[in-house]
Scaffold this active site. Structure first.
Site, mmCIF file in Angstrom:
data_model
loop_
_atom_site.group_PDB
_atom_site.id
_atom_site.type_symbol
_atom_site.label_atom_id
_atom_site.label_comp_id
_atom_site.label_asym_id
_atom_site.label_seq_id
_atom_site.Cartn_x
_atom_site.Cartn_y
_atom_site.Cartn_z
ATOM 1 N N THR A 66 2.387 -56.669 9.886
ATOM 2 C CA THR A 66 1.370 -57.508 10.517
ATOM 3 C C THR A 66 0.536 -58.023 9.419
ATOM 4 O O THR A 66 -0.517 -57.486 9.095
ATOM 5 C CB THR A 66 0.391 -56.762 11.407
ATOM 6 O OG1 THR A 66 1.117 -56.119 12.405
ATOM 7 C CG2 THR A 66 -0.572 -57.733 12.082
ATOM 8 N N ASN A 78 -5.361 -46.108 16.086
ATOM 9 C CA ASN A 78 -4.346 -46.720 16.929
ATOM 10 C C ASN A 78 -4.328 -46.211 18.358
ATOM 11 O O ASN A 78 -3.651 -46.765 19.213
ATOM 12 C CB ASN A 78 -2.989 -46.599 16.263
ATOM 13 C CG ASN A 78 -2.896 -47.562 15.107
ATOM 14 O OD1 ASN A 78 -2.969 -48.765 15.310
ATOM 15 N ND2 ASN A 78 -2.794 -47.031 13.896
ATOM 16 N N SER A 122 -7.064 -52.244 24.088
ATOM 17 C CA SER A 122 -5.821 -52.668 24.761
ATOM 18 C C SER A 122 -5.884 -54.142 25.116
ATOM 19 O O SER A 122 -6.911 -54.632 25.508
ATOM 20 C CB SER A 122 -5.638 -51.855 26.024
ATOM 21 O OG SER A 122 -4.446 -52.235 26.672
#
Lengths: 392, 392
Positions: free
Chosen positions: A184, A387, A392
């Site tokens: 990422t 994490n 969310s």
């Protein structure tokens, strides 16, 4: 100085309100003022490639681009046709705002953040408007841009290199979801060298293969990985191909190394070097297998030179992929040969792990001398915290 | 009752002093009293297979064995010729102690614990001597044996199944280093059915492929995985092949499920079911890719139905391995379709994750209906604690 270290570029990083983190800058703009507008790109191979990746991957085929819009705070991945339309609209809006002969086709887009949600497009537009007004080529602008692309990164990551008559600079973001075949991560490298699109693309591809493709924070490949190289030609210097490739490789390697240094929650950078392999691919497969071991990564977090977890990972690589005899393998951790010919070597108590960097050197002793190195981080309580709590 | 639920077996589990954990039982003995002495085995494919694995894998080729010695507290892996000699000595010592016509060739050995250290052989011998005196076929003996093989397991894991005129029981240990192609697990299944070595081996191979090969606690394959099936024939009943295979499969599945339920530090069991694939292998590759995502496993620990981490893992599976169009994929978490045709579906707030089990159902919608299921655990703070502190 980041992306404005090289001549011919201006940049800005601003707060547009996309990121849910209070006050966090979340839109960066990089503009190539020429005279050249050469561009090259390398993207994630993830099949759920985000909308901006699908778009920019297509655009970059021309070998030309004049501006890049990057947002944090939202990945615009798995967002269907509506997400793709947002990218088109963003490019169009940036072209309108920047004018100066820039069309939507000249604009690349990159995004990073949560998967599965459309972007607040008004905020993106606002960010582009604000950034366009603040474009500059000073170190403050370069730093703001590097900050604007951050997500869970704890610090901006930049590079500046001087070549023979030309300069190269860059910025990268990336901290979690970092794995083989990119990560990422969003990276923009700029140079004022005079190069062709072909040279730029070749140099970037080769460089990423030996840098971003060889780091692994957590084995998770992203939907949004984007590495761009922009060349303005402002130096008027046409470098030797080999020198140019070497500088691009150095820029990528130094930025990749910074990603590992800022890996989510990490307390150790782990270098895994595999020597004595029959082929580089074999060495790489072995290094990747070891780098992906959660058990080893936890042990390193506990300052435990647990070589059993090195060899048990190594032993999962099929013979067809990497030929070696387990009875020949040696493992050195921070200079101590803890495993010798597949058996216990020097006492593991001799290994000190006070430093952040931990060097694990594996020799397969196949009689050949091919080698590969992969970097990873340890697996810590903070990694899990970050994490498990990531919104969310 | 564990391994003595079936007739014809006696067992014991004792404290010999191999494990550094105060009072922990660490040697188990299982003896097949016949009349048959059929044995089958499936072992790790790790190239650094431990000495007991190398030995037992060779012995089992005969299709016969009368006793198994298992120790926790040391893996006897990466210990070279000296480690292999320890296995030979252990088998010899067990044969001498048990007598009753048992030779060293009739004895299988399995070990679990830290890699890279020789066993304290005097303690192993003492354990065999003690266990030989305590051999019994009652539930206390069965339970002690299941306890003696535990390492980081928090509870003994056993199974009892009744077939058509015959019985099958078993025990397993395994909690960390659990990954595709077995795990750090040692499993002994016993039956009083009358079967041939060929049937036993075929049934066990098929059963492990669909059970132990489909659980993944942490992606780490062990050097010591051992699954044994012993048949005494004491029931006098020769079962139908299909029925026998079904029971072995059920025993393995139930034991594998218990391993996931006791995964190191875990707070959720995660079922990953992939449907609508072109082939079972394709479905399995997709399920394994999702099961190995640290990011997803952290999210589940945080009770976060983060389907972006499901699809980003799925997207790493090459097209050549599993054909599907990302725009067709659906993801259901605990019954809520959070991702529909590759885009956001129902609001993730509808997903409740209060239960230990989390069901992730992925449909590739290829038009074919092949399926596969993999079980994994979430990645928790306790997992990191356990594996950072595990004694080097």
């Amino acid at each position: 100085m980041s992306v404005v270290f090289a001549d011919g570029f201006v940049t800005a990083g601003v707060r547009a309100g996309i990121s849910s983190v209070e006050g966090k800058k979340d839109v960066a703009l990089v503009v190539n003022q020429g005279p050249l507008d050469v561009a090259a790109g390398v993207f994630t191979s993830n099949r759920f490639a985000a909308a901006p990746v699908q778009y920019s991957r297509e655009r970059i085929k021309s070998g030309h681009a004049k501006a890049v819009v990057i947002n944090s705070g939202g990945a615009n991945a798995c967002t269907g046709d509506a997400g793709y339309q947002q990218v088109l609209d963003t490019a169009e809006h940036a072209a309108d705002t920047l004018s100066q002969g820039i069309t939507a086709d000249d604009v690349l887009v990159a995004s990073t953040g949560l998967i599965g949600e459309l972007l607040p497009l008004d905020a993106v537009f606002r960010g582009v408007d604000l950034a366009a007004k603040e474009l500059a080529n000073d170190s403050s602008a370069g730093c703001c841009a590097a900050e604007a692309i951050m997500t869970t990164d704890t610090k901006p990551k930049t590079v500046e290199i001087t070549g023979n008559g030309f300069k190269m600079g860059g910025m990268v973001k990336g901290s979690g979801m970092i794995a083989p075949q990119l990560a990422t991560m969003i990276c923009v490298i700029t140079t004022d060298a005079v190069v062709t699109p072909q040279l730029a693309q070749n140099a970037l591809r080769k460089a990423t293969e030996k840098s971003f493709d060889r780091i692994d924070v957590d084995g998770c490949m992203s939907t949004n990985d984007t590495v761009l190289l922009l060349a303005s030609g402002a130096s008027g210097v046409e470098p030797d191909n080999a020198e140019f490739e070497k500088l691009v490789a150095e820029a990528c390697t130094r930025l990749a190394r910074q990603i590992i240094g800022d890996g989510e929650g990490s307390s150790h950078d782990i270098k895994i070097e595999v020597n004595g392999a029959e082929t580089e691919d074999a060495a790489l497969a072995c290094a990747r297998a070891v780098a992906s071991s959660n058990l080893l990564k936890c042990a390193i977090y506990g300052n435990d030179p647990n070589w059993g977890r090195v060899v048990s990972s190594l032993g999962t690589v099929p013979s067809a992929v990497a030929a070696f005899d387990p009875r020949d393998v040696t493992v050195d951790i921070n200079g101590i040969r803890v495993c010798d010919e597949g058996k216990p070597g020097q006492p593991r108590e001799l290994v000190t792990m006070d430093e952040r960097e931990v060097d694990i050197i594996i020799d397969l002793h196949t009689g050949m001398n091919e080698t590969a190195t992969v970097w990873t981080d340890d697996l810590t309580l903070d990694y899990v915290h970050i994490n498990a709590d990531y919104e969310s």
